[in-house]
Write a protein that holds these residues in place. Structure first.
Motif, PDB file in Angstrom:
ATOM      1  N   ALA A   1      -0.288   8.688  -7.861  1.00 34.86           N
ATOM      2  CA  ALA A   1       0.107   9.626  -8.923  1.00 34.86           C
ATOM      3  C   ALA A   1      -1.162  10.068  -9.650  1.00 34.86           C
ATOM      4  O   ALA A   1      -1.569   9.441 -10.627  1.00 34.86           O
ATOM      5  CB  ALA A   1       1.079   8.971  -9.881  1.00 34.86           C
ATOM      6  N   LEU A   2      -1.790  11.130  -9.151  1.00 30.65           N
ATOM      7  CA  LEU A   2      -3.072  11.578  -9.696  1.00 30.65           C
ATOM      8  C   LEU A   2      -2.979  11.930 -11.174  1.00 30.65           C
ATOM      9  O   LEU A   2      -3.886  11.671 -11.943  1.00 30.65           O
ATOM     10  CB  LEU A   2      -3.594  12.775  -8.899  1.00 30.65           C
ATOM     11  N   ASP A   3      -1.870  12.505 -11.602  1.00 27.22           N
ATOM     12  CA  ASP A   3      -1.687  12.845 -13.017  1.00 27.22           C
ATOM     13  C   ASP A   3      -0.913  11.727 -13.694  1.00 27.22           C
ATOM     14  O   ASP A   3       0.300  11.794 -13.885  1.00 27.22           O
ATOM     15  CB  ASP A   3      -0.953  14.178 -13.165  1.00 27.22           C
ATOM     16  N   SER A   4      -1.629  10.676 -14.086  1.00 31.70           N
ATOM     17  CA  SER A   4      -0.958   9.522 -14.686  1.00 31.70           C
ATOM     18  C   SER A   4      -0.355   9.857 -16.047  1.00 31.70           C
ATOM     19  O   SER A   4       0.561   9.177 -16.500  1.00 31.70           O
ATOM     20  CB  SER A   4      -1.919   8.337 -14.798  1.00 31.70           C
ATOM     21  N   THR A   5      -0.824  10.914 -16.687  1.00 30.03           N
ATOM     22  CA  THR A   5      -0.248  11.308 -17.974  1.00 30.03           C
ATOM     23  C   THR A   5       1.155  11.891 -17.808  1.00 30.03           C
ATOM     24  O   THR A   5       1.912  11.954 -18.772  1.00 30.03           O
ATOM     25  CB  THR A   5      -1.134  12.335 -18.708  1.00 30.03           C
ATOM     26  N   ALA A   6       1.506  12.302 -16.603  1.00 24.38           N
ATOM     27  CA  ALA A   6       2.838  12.863 -16.347  1.00 24.38           C
ATOM     28  C   ALA A   6       3.869  11.782 -16.025  1.00 24.38           C
ATOM     29  O   ALA A   6       5.057  12.084 -15.932  1.00 24.38           O
ATOM     30  CB  ALA A   6       2.777  13.873 -15.204  1.00 24.38           C
ATOM     31  N   LEU A   7       3.415  10.548 -15.865  1.00 24.78           N
ATOM     32  CA  LEU A   7       4.346   9.463 -15.564  1.00 24.78           C
ATOM     33  C   LEU A   7       5.144   9.101 -16.814  1.00 24.78           C
ATOM     34  O   LEU A   7       4.635   9.201 -17.931  1.00 24.78           O
ATOM     35  CB  LEU A   7       3.583   8.223 -15.088  1.00 24.78           C
ATOM     36  N   PRO A   8       6.383   8.645 -16.640  1.00 29.10           N
ATOM     37  CA  PRO A   8       7.107   8.121 -17.793  1.00 29.10           C
ATOM     38  C   PRO A   8       6.427   6.830 -18.253  1.00 29.10           C
ATOM     39  O   PRO A   8       5.468   6.368 -17.624  1.00 29.10           O
ATOM     40  CB  PRO A   8       8.503   7.845 -17.224  1.00 29.10           C
ATOM     41  N   GLN A   9       6.922   6.235 -19.302  1.00 25.58           N
ATOM     42  CA  GLN A   9       6.330   4.980 -19.764  1.00 25.58           C
ATOM     43  C   GLN A   9       6.541   3.912 -18.689  1.00 25.58           C
ATOM     44  O   GLN A   9       7.676   3.535 -18.393  1.00 25.58           O
ATOM     45  CB  GLN A   9       6.941   4.531 -21.082  1.00 25.58           C
ATOM     46  N   VAL A  10       5.445   3.488 -18.094  1.00 20.79           N
ATOM     47  CA  VAL A  10       5.498   2.485 -17.031  1.00 20.79           C
ATOM     48  C   VAL A  10       4.389   1.466 -17.244  1.00 20.79           C
ATOM     49  O   VAL A  10       3.433   1.697 -17.968  1.00 20.79           O
ATOM     50  CB  VAL A  10       5.344   3.115 -15.621  1.00 20.79           C
ATOM     51  N   GLN A  11       4.562   0.350 -16.586  1.00 19.48           N
ATOM     52  CA  GLN A  11       3.536  -0.676 -16.518  1.00 19.48           C
ATOM     53  C   GLN A  11       3.233  -0.914 -15.053  1.00 19.48           C
ATOM     54  O   GLN A  11       4.095  -0.688 -14.201  1.00 19.48           O
ATOM     55  CB  GLN A  11       4.027  -1.991 -17.135  1.00 19.48           C
ATOM     56  N   TRP A  12       2.038  -1.359 -14.766  1.00 16.18           N
ATOM     57  CA  TRP A  12       1.768  -1.699 -13.378  1.00 16.18           C
ATOM     58  C   TRP A  12       1.617  -3.192 -13.242  1.00 16.18           C
ATOM     59  O   TRP A  12       1.223  -3.892 -14.163  1.00 16.18           O
ATOM     60  CB  TRP A  12       0.628  -0.899 -12.785  1.00 16.18           C
ATOM     61  N   PHE A  13       2.022  -3.648 -12.079  1.00 18.40           N
ATOM     62  CA  PHE A  13       2.094  -5.068 -11.783  1.00 18.40           C
ATOM     63  C   PHE A  13       1.508  -5.311 -10.399  1.00 18.40           C
ATOM     64  O   PHE A  13       1.251  -4.368  -9.657  1.00 18.40           O
ATOM     65  CB  PHE A  13       3.563  -5.540 -11.765  1.00 18.40           C
ATOM     66  N   PHE A  14       1.328  -6.572 -10.053  1.00 24.46           N
ATOM     67  CA  PHE A  14       0.873  -6.897  -8.713  1.00 24.46           C
ATOM     68  C   PHE A  14       1.387  -8.270  -8.313  1.00 24.46           C
ATOM     69  O   PHE A  14       1.659  -9.115  -9.153  1.00 24.46           O
ATOM     70  CB  PHE A  14      -0.652  -6.854  -8.595  1.00 24.46           C
ATOM     71  N   TYR A  15       1.567  -8.418  -7.020  1.00 21.21           N
ATOM     72  CA  TYR A  15       1.816  -9.716  -6.413  1.00 21.21           C
ATOM     73  C   TYR A  15       0.543 -10.095  -5.680  1.00 21.21           C
ATOM     74  O   TYR A  15      -0.099  -9.255  -5.050  1.00 21.21           O
ATOM     75  CB  TYR A  15       2.967  -9.649  -5.408  1.00 21.21           C
ATOM     76  N   HIS A  16       0.171 -11.354  -5.778  1.00 18.43           N
ATOM     77  CA  HIS A  16      -1.032 -11.810  -5.081  1.00 18.43           C
ATOM     78  C   HIS A  16      -0.766 -13.191  -4.498  1.00 18.43           C
ATOM     79  O   HIS A  16       0.157 -13.893  -4.933  1.00 18.43           O
ATOM     80  CB  HIS A  16      -2.240 -11.836  -6.022  1.00 18.43           C
ATOM     81  N   PRO A  17      -1.550 -13.593  -3.518  1.00 19.07           N
ATOM     82  CA  PRO A  17      -1.313 -14.898  -2.901  1.00 19.07           C
ATOM     83  C   PRO A  17      -1.629 -16.046  -3.856  1.00 19.07           C
ATOM     84  O   PRO A  17      -2.586 -15.972  -4.632  1.00 19.07           O
ATOM     85  CB  PRO A  17      -2.257 -14.904  -1.699  1.00 19.07           C
ATOM     86  N   ASP A  18      -0.809 -17.077  -3.794  1.00 19.06           N
ATOM     87  CA  ASP A  18      -1.110 -18.308  -4.516  1.00 19.06           C
ATOM     88  C   ASP A  18      -1.899 -19.219  -3.567  1.00 19.06           C
ATOM     89  O   ASP A  18      -2.246 -18.818  -2.451  1.00 19.06           O
ATOM     90  CB  ASP A  18       0.168 -18.971  -5.016  1.00 19.06           C
ATOM     91  N   ALA A  19      -2.197 -20.423  -4.007  1.00 21.19           N
ATOM     92  CA  ALA A  19      -3.020 -21.333  -3.201  1.00 21.19           C
ATOM     93  C   ALA A  19      -2.383 -21.632  -1.843  1.00 21.19           C
ATOM     94  O   ALA A  19      -3.075 -21.662  -0.818  1.00 21.19           O
ATOM     95  CB  ALA A  19      -3.267 -22.634  -3.965  1.00 21.19           C
TER      96      ALA A  19
END
Length: 115
Positions: free
Chosen positions: A45-63
């Protein structure tokens, strides 16, 4: 999996692989995930100002996952509450040449704000 045209909790916008031998620790993996996901959002989404109110998250490997060979970070975006009502992905063909040049020029500032 839910179609983006139907109410949904979030959208995956990218993934990448981490490097390394032994598990570097949850804090280090999370910091790498945080830094790696920020620029990928702008490919989605190149125009991040056009996005609704969102948060970004991530999943990553545990040990345990790391020991089993998982080095994949999965980046996703969603609303802080409620559901998304429409897709967030933006197509660069939606903008004319001037708009695209403007958004491309603003990308470094937008990435800095996101991270």
């Amino acid at each position: 999996m839910v179609e983006c045209e139907k109410p949904h909790q979030g959208e995956v916008y990218g993934s990448f692989q981490l490097e390394g031998g032994g598990f570097p620790g949850t804090g280090s993996v999370a910091a790498s995930a945080y830094l790696g996901c920020a620029p990928l959002l702008h490919d989605f989404a190149l125009d991040s100002t056009a996005l609704p109110q969102v948060q970004w998250f991530f999943y990553h490997p545990d040990a345990t996952g790391w020991t089993l060979g998982n080095r994949t970070v999965l980046c996703w975006v969603g609303p802080p509450a409620g559901l998304l009502e429409k897709p967030l992905r933006q197509d660069v063909s939606d903008w004319d040449e001037g708009q695209l040049a403007y958004l491309t020029a603003l990308r470094p500032a937008s990435e800095a704000r996101a991270s």
